[in-house]
Design an enzyme around this catalytic site. Structure first.
Site, PDB file in Angstrom:
ATOM      1  N   ILE A 131       0.847  -1.209   0.000  1.00  0.00           N
ATOM      2  CA  ILE A 131       0.000   0.000   0.000  1.00  0.00           C
ATOM      3  C   ILE A 131       0.877   1.252   0.000  1.00  0.00           C
ATOM      4  O   ILE A 131       0.584   2.237  -0.690  1.00  0.00           O
ATOM      5  CB  ILE A 131      -0.957   0.003   1.219  1.00  0.00           C
ATOM      6  CG1 ILE A 131      -1.744  -1.311   1.266  1.00  0.00           C
ATOM      7  CG2 ILE A 131      -1.913   1.189   1.155  1.00  0.00           C
ATOM      8  CD1 ILE A 131      -2.544  -1.517   2.539  1.00  0.00           C
ATOM      9  N   ASP A 179      11.879   2.742   5.157  1.00  0.00           N
ATOM     10  CA  ASP A 179      11.433   1.337   5.088  1.00  0.00           C
ATOM     11  C   ASP A 179      12.624   0.472   5.490  1.00  0.00           C
ATOM     12  O   ASP A 179      13.749   0.743   5.056  1.00  0.00           O
ATOM     13  CB  ASP A 179      10.989   1.027   3.634  1.00  0.00           C
ATOM     14  CG  ASP A 179      10.157  -0.240   3.529  1.00  0.00           C
ATOM     15  OD1 ASP A 179       9.028  -0.150   3.013  1.00  0.00           O
ATOM     16  OD2 ASP A 179      10.644  -1.321   3.945  1.00  0.00           O
ATOM     17  N   ASN A 213       9.988  -6.543   4.425  1.00  0.00           N
ATOM     18  CA  ASN A 213       8.990  -7.232   3.602  1.00  0.00           C
ATOM     19  C   ASN A 213       8.806  -6.481   2.282  1.00  0.00           C
ATOM     20  O   ASN A 213       7.695  -6.344   1.775  1.00  0.00           O
ATOM     21  CB  ASN A 213       7.657  -7.326   4.374  1.00  0.00           C
ATOM     22  CG  ASN A 213       6.668  -8.262   3.714  1.00  0.00           C
ATOM     23  OD1 ASN A 213       7.048  -9.112   2.899  1.00  0.00           O
ATOM     24  ND2 ASN A 213       5.402  -8.108   4.030  1.00  0.00           N
ATOM     25  N   PHE A 228       2.747   3.426   7.518  1.00  0.00           N
ATOM     26  CA  PHE A 228       2.368   2.081   7.076  1.00  0.00           C
ATOM     27  C   PHE A 228       3.206   0.990   7.750  1.00  0.00           C
ATOM     28  O   PHE A 228       2.774  -0.153   7.806  1.00  0.00           O
ATOM     29  CB  PHE A 228       2.601   1.916   5.561  1.00  0.00           C
ATOM     30  CG  PHE A 228       1.727   2.764   4.690  1.00  0.00           C
ATOM     31  CD1 PHE A 228       0.402   2.433   4.486  1.00  0.00           C
ATOM     32  CD2 PHE A 228       2.228   3.888   4.055  1.00  0.00           C
ATOM     33  CE1 PHE A 228      -0.412   3.200   3.669  1.00  0.00           C
ATOM     34  CE2 PHE A 228       1.434   4.662   3.235  1.00  0.00           C
ATOM     35  CZ  PHE A 228       0.107   4.322   3.038  1.00  0.00           C
ATOM     36  N   SER A 272      -7.418  -0.938  10.188  1.00  0.00           N
ATOM     37  CA  SER A 272      -7.995  -2.070   9.467  1.00  0.00           C
ATOM     38  C   SER A 272      -9.426  -2.318   9.922  1.00  0.00           C
ATOM     39  O   SER A 272      -9.775  -2.081  11.092  1.00  0.00           O
ATOM     40  CB  SER A 272      -7.151  -3.310   9.765  1.00  0.00           C
ATOM     41  OG  SER A 272      -7.836  -4.477   9.369  1.00  0.00           O
ATOM     42  N   THR A 304     -10.418  -4.948  10.638  1.00  0.00           N
ATOM     43  CA  THR A 304     -10.307  -6.023  11.624  1.00  0.00           C
ATOM     44  C   THR A 304     -10.787  -5.538  13.000  1.00  0.00           C
ATOM     45  O   THR A 304     -11.226  -6.343  13.816  1.00  0.00           O
ATOM     46  CB  THR A 304      -8.859  -6.556  11.665  1.00  0.00           C
ATOM     47  OG1 THR A 304      -8.846  -7.792  12.345  1.00  0.00           O
ATOM     48  CG2 THR A 304      -7.895  -5.615  12.324  1.00  0.00           C
ATOM     49  N   TYR A 343      -2.302  -9.393  15.748  1.00  0.00           N
ATOM     50  CA  TYR A 343      -2.221  -8.381  14.681  1.00  0.00           C
ATOM     51  C   TYR A 343      -3.383  -7.399  14.808  1.00  0.00           C
ATOM     52  O   TYR A 343      -3.208  -6.182  14.827  1.00  0.00           O
ATOM     53  CB  TYR A 343      -2.237  -9.053  13.297  1.00  0.00           C
ATOM     54  CG  TYR A 343      -2.682  -8.112  12.203  1.00  0.00           C
ATOM     55  CD1 TYR A 343      -1.815  -7.143  11.690  1.00  0.00           C
ATOM     56  CD2 TYR A 343      -3.992  -8.148  11.714  1.00  0.00           C
ATOM     57  CE1 TYR A 343      -2.249  -6.246  10.718  1.00  0.00           C
ATOM     58  CE2 TYR A 343      -4.428  -7.263  10.741  1.00  0.00           C
ATOM     59  CZ  TYR A 343      -3.550  -6.315  10.252  1.00  0.00           C
ATOM     60  OH  TYR A 343      -3.991  -5.432   9.301  1.00  0.00           O
ATOM     61  N   LYS A 389      -3.673  -3.104  15.870  1.00  0.00           N
ATOM     62  CA  LYS A 389      -4.386  -2.015  15.194  1.00  0.00           C
ATOM     63  C   LYS A 389      -5.326  -1.310  16.164  1.00  0.00           C
ATOM     64  O   LYS A 389      -5.408  -0.087  16.207  1.00  0.00           O
ATOM     65  CB  LYS A 389      -5.173  -2.553  13.989  1.00  0.00           C
ATOM     66  CG  LYS A 389      -4.282  -3.073  12.863  1.00  0.00           C
ATOM     67  CD  LYS A 389      -3.474  -1.958  12.221  1.00  0.00           C
ATOM     68  CE  LYS A 389      -2.472  -2.462  11.218  1.00  0.00           C
ATOM     69  NZ  LYS A 389      -1.497  -1.456  10.788  1.00  0.00           N
ATOM     70  N   PHE A 398     -10.452  -1.936   4.237  1.00  0.00           N
ATOM     71  CA  PHE A 398     -11.100  -3.230   4.081  1.00  0.00           C
ATOM     72  C   PHE A 398     -10.080  -4.152   3.375  1.00  0.00           C
ATOM     73  O   PHE A 398      -8.963  -4.241   3.862  1.00  0.00           O
ATOM     74  CB  PHE A 398     -12.505  -3.061   3.463  1.00  0.00           C
ATOM     75  CG  PHE A 398     -13.440  -2.591   4.564  1.00  0.00           C
ATOM     76  CD1 PHE A 398     -13.284  -1.322   5.143  1.00  0.00           C
ATOM     77  CD2 PHE A 398     -14.380  -3.439   5.121  1.00  0.00           C
ATOM     78  CE1 PHE A 398     -14.048  -0.917   6.240  1.00  0.00           C
ATOM     79  CE2 PHE A 398     -15.155  -3.045   6.207  1.00  0.00           C
ATOM     80  CZ  PHE A 398     -14.996  -1.782   6.760  1.00  0.00           C
ATOM     81  N   ASN A 399     -10.360  -4.826   2.289  1.00  0.00           N
ATOM     82  CA  ASN A 399      -9.353  -5.773   1.780  1.00  0.00           C
ATOM     83  C   ASN A 399      -8.637  -5.224   0.542  1.00  0.00           C
ATOM     84  O   ASN A 399      -9.167  -5.312  -0.559  1.00  0.00           O
ATOM     85  CB  ASN A 399     -10.010  -7.111   1.441  1.00  0.00           C
ATOM     86  CG  ASN A 399     -10.309  -7.925   2.678  1.00  0.00           C
ATOM     87  OD1 ASN A 399     -10.996  -7.450   3.574  1.00  0.00           O
ATOM     88  ND2 ASN A 399      -9.789  -9.132   2.749  1.00  0.00           N
TER      89      ASN A 399
HETATM   90  C1  UD1 Z   1      -6.938 -10.288   6.959  1.00  0.00           C
HETATM   91  C2  UD1 Z   1      -7.294  -9.382   8.094  1.00  0.00           C
HETATM   92  C3  UD1 Z   1      -7.149  -7.948   7.702  1.00  0.00           C
HETATM   93  C4  UD1 Z   1      -5.748  -7.710   7.227  1.00  0.00           C
HETATM   94  C5  UD1 Z   1      -5.453  -8.629   6.080  1.00  0.00           C
HETATM   95  C6  UD1 Z   1      -4.008  -8.396   5.689  1.00  0.00           C
HETATM   96  C7  UD1 Z   1      -8.926 -10.096   9.724  1.00  0.00           C
HETATM   97  C8  UD1 Z   1     -10.358 -10.342   9.973  1.00  0.00           C
HETATM   98  N1  UD1 Z   1      -8.648  -9.651   8.519  1.00  0.00           N
HETATM   99  O1  UD1 Z   1      -7.972 -10.132   5.995  1.00  0.00           O
HETATM  100  O2  UD1 Z   1      -7.398  -7.106   8.786  1.00  0.00           O
HETATM  101  O3  UD1 Z   1      -5.605  -6.372   6.858  1.00  0.00           O
HETATM  102  O4  UD1 Z   1      -5.668  -9.977   6.472  1.00  0.00           O
HETATM  103  O5  UD1 Z   1      -3.224  -9.492   5.676  1.00  0.00           O
HETATM  104  O6  UD1 Z   1      -8.077 -10.270  10.563  1.00  0.00           O
HETATM  105  N2  UD1 Z   1      -9.386 -17.186   1.480  1.00  0.00           N
HETATM  106  C9  UD1 Z   1      -9.525 -18.443   0.939  1.00  0.00           C
HETATM  107  N3  UD1 Z   1      -8.416 -19.111   0.551  1.00  0.00           N
HETATM  108  C10 UD1 Z   1      -7.157 -18.595   0.690  1.00  0.00           C
HETATM  109  C11 UD1 Z   1      -7.018 -17.303   1.256  1.00  0.00           C
HETATM  110  C12 UD1 Z   1      -8.155 -16.632   1.659  1.00  0.00           C
HETATM  111  O7  UD1 Z   1     -10.643 -18.940   0.784  1.00  0.00           O
HETATM  112  O8  UD1 Z   1      -6.192 -19.268   0.341  1.00  0.00           O
HETATM  113  C13 UD1 Z   1     -10.588 -16.440   1.895  1.00  0.00           C
HETATM  114  C14 UD1 Z   1     -10.648 -16.137   3.371  1.00  0.00           C
HETATM  115  O9  UD1 Z   1     -11.286 -17.147   4.071  1.00  0.00           O
HETATM  116  C15 UD1 Z   1     -11.448 -14.826   3.357  1.00  0.00           C
HETATM  117  C16 UD1 Z   1     -11.081 -14.175   2.034  1.00  0.00           C
HETATM  118  O10 UD1 Z   1     -10.554 -15.210   1.219  1.00  0.00           O
HETATM  119  O11 UD1 Z   1     -12.798 -15.113   3.335  1.00  0.00           O
HETATM  120  C17 UD1 Z   1     -10.058 -13.068   2.180  1.00  0.00           C
HETATM  121  O12 UD1 Z   1      -8.969 -13.554   2.944  1.00  0.00           O
HETATM  122  P1  UD1 Z   1      -7.599 -12.736   3.089  1.00  0.00           P
HETATM  123  O13 UD1 Z   1      -7.181 -12.241   1.758  1.00  0.00           O
HETATM  124  O14 UD1 Z   1      -6.647 -13.601   3.844  1.00  0.00           O
HETATM  125  O15 UD1 Z   1      -7.992 -11.465   3.945  1.00  0.00           O
HETATM  126  P2  UD1 Z   1      -8.745 -11.351   5.356  1.00  0.00           P
HETATM  127  O16 UD1 Z   1      -8.575 -12.551   6.172  1.00  0.00           O
HETATM  128  O17 UD1 Z   1     -10.137 -10.894   5.061  1.00  0.00           O
END
Ligand code: UD1
Length: 345
Positions: free
Chosen positions: A23, A42, A46, A91, A135, A137, A160, A164, A188-189
């Site tokens: 980001i 930095d 990573n 960040f 986040s 989260t 983690y 936050k 969000f994501n």
């Molecule tokens: C998590 C954190 C978020 C953080 C982010 C950064 C939580 C709730 N969320 O997001 O705060 O900023 O990581 O690393 O702590 N999935 C699969 N298969 C995979 C990988 C993921 O099905 O191999 C699914 C997961 O179950 C989820 C979605 O994809 O439903 C997104 O997952 P991911 O990209 O890991 O992000 P979060 O867990 O939402």
């Protein structure tokens, strides 16, 4: 041709900690293109110096860069003084949820300790404006969706997430002294990559996150993606997230800096998402449709600690910051895939 915004921001120097990360690097590009002068700190834990080359290739500007950890308060102080820094975007932090469960002390030391170190350096040098990477989260599994900034902050599911939450609380307490002005952006994501494919996300080792896992599997780096559970209470049984294009997210930081210059508030929080939730299967479908690739995936067990569904109400960021996400999930997937293809080369 310079636009008016460019001229207004010209010469303001912004310290970007973690500015070579996923980001951070996209934000540095948007800062330069909006007329700011970013200075990057930095520790390369990573990220890589190649990202600095990428930033230069996109913007024709090579920002000043320091290989330093934000825990080095004296070094941060010197940088703040030397470059007459106007504001900081912070960040630099560890971000792997699973790893944080195994190494909680490292996470508290780096993420909470890092923020305190930065705040001490800012206090010493009189730098008062800060944008902090938070986040979604912090909401845990919200009872009501979409989540607004007033939704309750719940007990964190991981160290983690707790870092936050703790950092937000520290910033809130400090803001009450009236000295600093801080904005926490609750992401969000974040997914996707710069449309030029010159910078993007490159997790070290096996990715934890969905989109890099999708692109790496399609590229043949991984054998198969496992969808973590299809028995959730959602339309197709898979988890719902609010995926946001990293360039949209980067632009939210530019808007946050503008807002810090005009607000009288000492602390404010904004959700940064698209307002639209997608299930894992919908995300996969968007990827397949937009890239004409077939993804090898299977349905597996739920992943411990996963939230069932979350998506943002971004009305506050829309109205107060004047920011809105522009890219949809297909564009996110296309840019992520183009970036993966460039990595192949
Ligand atoms: C998590 C954190 C978020 C953080 C982010 C950064 C939580 C709730 N969320 O997001 O705060 O900023 O990581 O690393 O702590 N999935 C699969 N298969 C995979 C990988 C993921 O099905 O191999 C699914 C997961 O179950 C989820 C979605 O994809 O439903 C997104 O997952 P991911 O990209 O890991 O992000 P979060 O867990 O939402």
């Amino acid at each position: 041709m310079f636009n008016v915004q460019f001229l207004i921001h010209m010469k303001k120097t912004i310290l970007v900690t973690g500015g070579l990360g996923f980001i951070g690097s996209h934000t540095v590009v948007e800062l330069i293109q909006s007329g700011y002068t970013p200075v990057i700190l930095d520790d390369l834990s990573n990220s890589s110096l190649k990202v600095l080359d990428g930033i230069e290739e996109i913007t024709r500007v090579r920002p000043i860069f320091y290989t330093k950890n934000v825990l080095d308060t004296l070094a941060v102080e010197q940088i703040l003084k030397e470059h007459n820094i106007d504001a900081v975007i912070h960040f630099a932090a560890f971000k792997a949820v699973g790893e944080s469960v195994e190494k909680p002390l490292e996470y508290y030391h780096n993420n909470v300790g890092g923020l305190i170190s930065l705040l001490n350096a800012m206090k010493k040098t009189g730098v008062q404006k800060l944008v902090f990477s938070s986040s979604c989260t912090v909401y845990g599994q919200p009872e009501k969706l979409p989540v607004t900034e007033n939704s309750p902050v719940l007990k964190a599911e991981s160290p983690y997430g707790n870092t936050k939450k703790m950092c937000e609380e520290i910033l809130y307490d400090i803001s009450k002294t009236g000295q600093d002005k801080t904005i926490s952006l609750r992401y969000f994501n974040p997914v996707g990559a710069h449309p030029s494919s010159i910078i993007g996300e490159l997790p070290l080792g096996i990715p934890n996150n969905l989109v890099p896992f999708i692109t790496q599997t399609t590229a043949g780096w991984r054998e198969q993606l496992t969808v973590f559970g299809n028995d959730y209470n959602t339309p197709d049984g898979t988890c719902i997230r609010d995926y946001i294009h990293v360039v949209d997210l980067a632009l939210a930081h530019v808007k946050a800096l503008e807002y810090l210059d005009k607000t009288d508030l000492n602390y404010d929080v904004f959700n940064i998402g698209t307002g639209k939730g997608s299930t894992v299967l919908e995300a996969i479908k968007a990827f397949e449709e937009t890239t004409s690739q077939k993804l090898n995936f299977k349905i597996g067990n739920r992943r411990a600690g996963d939230i069932e569904k979350v998506w943002a109400d971004c009305t506050k960021a829309n109205t107060v910051l004047g920011w809105q996400a522009k890219f949809d999930i297909k564009q996110m997937m296309l840019d992520a895939w183009n970036w993966q293809k460039r990595l192949e080369k």
